[in-house]
Design an enzyme around this catalytic site. Structure first.
Site, PDB file in Angstrom:
ATOM      1  N   ARG A   1      33.032  71.676  43.536  1.00 55.41           N
ATOM      2  CA  ARG A   1      32.556  72.606  43.582  1.00 55.41           C
ATOM      3  C   ARG A   1      33.110  73.976  43.446  1.00 55.41           C
ATOM      4  O   ARG A   1      33.907  74.582  43.347  1.00 55.41           O
ATOM      5  CB  ARG A   1      31.969  72.781  45.385  1.00 55.41           C
ATOM      6  CG  ARG A   1      31.110  71.387  46.022  1.00 55.41           C
ATOM      7  CD  ARG A   1      29.916  72.101  47.284  1.00 55.41           C
ATOM      8  NE  ARG A   1      28.887  72.523  46.646  1.00 55.41           N
ATOM      9  CZ  ARG A   1      27.335  72.648  47.192  1.00 55.41           C
ATOM     10  NH1 ARG A   1      27.757  73.385  47.968  1.00 55.41           N
ATOM     11  NH2 ARG A   1      26.753  74.009  46.959  1.00 55.41           N
TER      12      ARG A   1
ATOM     13  N   ASP B   1      28.664  82.770  49.562  1.00 61.65           N
ATOM     14  CA  ASP B   1      30.489  81.319  49.065  1.00 61.65           C
ATOM     15  C   ASP B   1      31.189  82.643  48.274  1.00 61.65           C
ATOM     16  O   ASP B   1      32.707  81.749  48.578  1.00 61.65           O
ATOM     17  CB  ASP B   1      29.440  80.846  48.684  1.00 61.65           C
ATOM     18  CG  ASP B   1      28.617  79.413  49.008  1.00 61.65           C
ATOM     19  OD1 ASP B   1      29.470  78.332  49.549  1.00 61.65           O
ATOM     20  OD2 ASP B   1      27.634  79.919  49.920  1.00 61.65           O
TER      21      ASP B   1
ATOM     22  N   ASN C   1      26.027  83.706  46.970  1.00 63.19           N
ATOM     23  CA  ASN C   1      25.222  82.813  47.904  1.00 63.19           C
ATOM     24  C   ASN C   1      23.923  81.610  47.498  1.00 63.19           C
ATOM     25  O   ASN C   1      23.980  81.899  46.740  1.00 63.19           O
ATOM     26  CB  ASN C   1      24.821  83.838  49.314  1.00 63.19           C
ATOM     27  CG  ASN C   1      24.765  82.520  50.169  1.00 63.19           C
ATOM     28  OD1 ASN C   1      25.554  82.050  51.179  1.00 63.19           O
ATOM     29  ND2 ASN C   1      23.619  83.217  51.432  1.00 63.19           N
TER      30      ASN C   1
END
Length: 349
Positions: A92, A240, A250
């Site tokens: 990710r 994030d 985010n």
């Protein structure tokens, strides 16, 4: 070993990592037992484990588990350790805590070049535990700073999930509400469903309801009318990655919430640990945005596809909220205010 936290912990023999499968919530409480790098990669990629802080905690203990199966020879151990860390990091690209935690684990290895591989294991475990312990303390501090803004009876709108299962304890964006409820305070929370993976519907509303908090689930496209009705006094979301200028990545849909909040004069706050602040990332334009499979839009959650076969889909997992829309960024060290280029840098002075 006893559970480190319910949703991420080591097995009894410490050779496997056990996680709560967040994909199955709220109807099914199931756990996955992970022993290989491929299994751990898939757990992050498929969102079985999710939430930037939780991913960082996961990464620390994952590397400890993987290290136990690596060669005894230091050159071979070091090469295998770095390769596994880089592989997990690719699962990710947007959430900075994944890379942050993996870099911490790498530094443990790199800082002890003369140490035998077996002697590194206790140090790696201690570093993973430190990542967890620090996050618990950070979540408590973030929750306290956020709670200081709120008055009894306030309405708060949140997007996606930044609660206990996305972190270690309390959470970030909904941490103030949970901490406040424990102190006898009362809030009205509106949780966006968060299409297409429904983290708000499946996870946030579940966590808040379990905490005894007055929560109302709304579709993403209902946020405007809820704000217009005067039911929302604050918007709290997680993050994030925070760029050096305050632009914040985010979950997809967050920037739309911020734009609506600006229109209605509602303060929009980002809540997250300082580990999500990336001073090496100048602006939001420099944040890599993960794009996911279009089938999540076309057919996920449906008994049969709800879109024409073959239709093109654009499915970014995150968006970037411009710093001009953000009233403050709440970290464990306090509330950063504009100009963010100064207040965010001050976190690390």
């Amino acid at each position: 070993m006893q559970n480190i936290i319910d949703h991420v912990h080591l097995s009894a023999d410490e050779r496997r990592l056990v996680i709560l499968d967040q994909r199955r919530l709220p109807l099914h409480r199931e756990y996955l037992v992970l022993a290989t790098a491929d299994q751990m990669y898939d757990a992050v990629k498929s969102l079985a484990v999710r939430g930037a802080p939780a991913i960082g905690i996961f990464a620390g203990f994952a590397m400890y588990v993987l290290a136990q199966g690596m060669p005894d020879s230091r050159p071979q151990f070091d090469a295998a350790f770095h390769k596994a860390a880089d592989y997990l990091n690719s699962s990710r690209p947007t959430a900075v805590n994944l890379n942050w935690a993996l870099q911490r684990m790498k530094r443990v290895v790199d800082a002890a070049p003369a140490c035998a591989a077996a002697q590194l294991l206790p140090r790696l475990k201690a570093e993973a535990q430190a990542i967890l312990d620090e996050d618990i303390a950070m979540c408590r501090a973030i929750s306290e700073h956020g709670l200081a803004l709120l008055r009894d009876g306030d309405g708060i709108l949140t997007h996606c999930n930044a609660g206990p299962i996305a972190t270690s304890r309390y959470g970030t964006a909904i941490g103030p509400m949970i901490l406040g409820a424990q102190q006898g305070r009362h809030f009205r929370v509106f949780a966006d469903e968060t299409r297409p993976l429904l983290q708000g519907a499946r996870l946030t509303s579940w966590e808040l309801q379990n905490a005894g908090i007055d929560v109302t689930l709304i579709c993403d496209n209902m946020a405007s009318i809820v704000m217009k009705n005067g039911w929302v006094q604050y918007c709290f979301t997680g993050c994030d990655r925070v760029a050096a200028n305050g632009d914040t990545a985010n979950k997809i849909g967050t920037s739309g919430v911020a734009i609506l909040a600006k229109h209605y004069g509602i303060p929009f706050y980002i809540l997250g640990p300082s580990s999500t602040v990336d001073l090496n990332c100048p602006t939001g334009a420099d944040i890599v945005i993960e794009e996911r499979d279009g089938d999540e839009i076309r057919e996920k959650w449906y008994a049969e596809p709800m879109a024409p076969e073959g239709v093109k889909c654009y499915n970014p997992a995150f968006d970037v909220t411009d710093h001009a829309l953000i009233a403050g960024i709440i970290t464990e060290k306090g509330i950063c205010r504009p100009p963010y280029t100064e207040s965010l840098r001050a976190l690390f002075d």
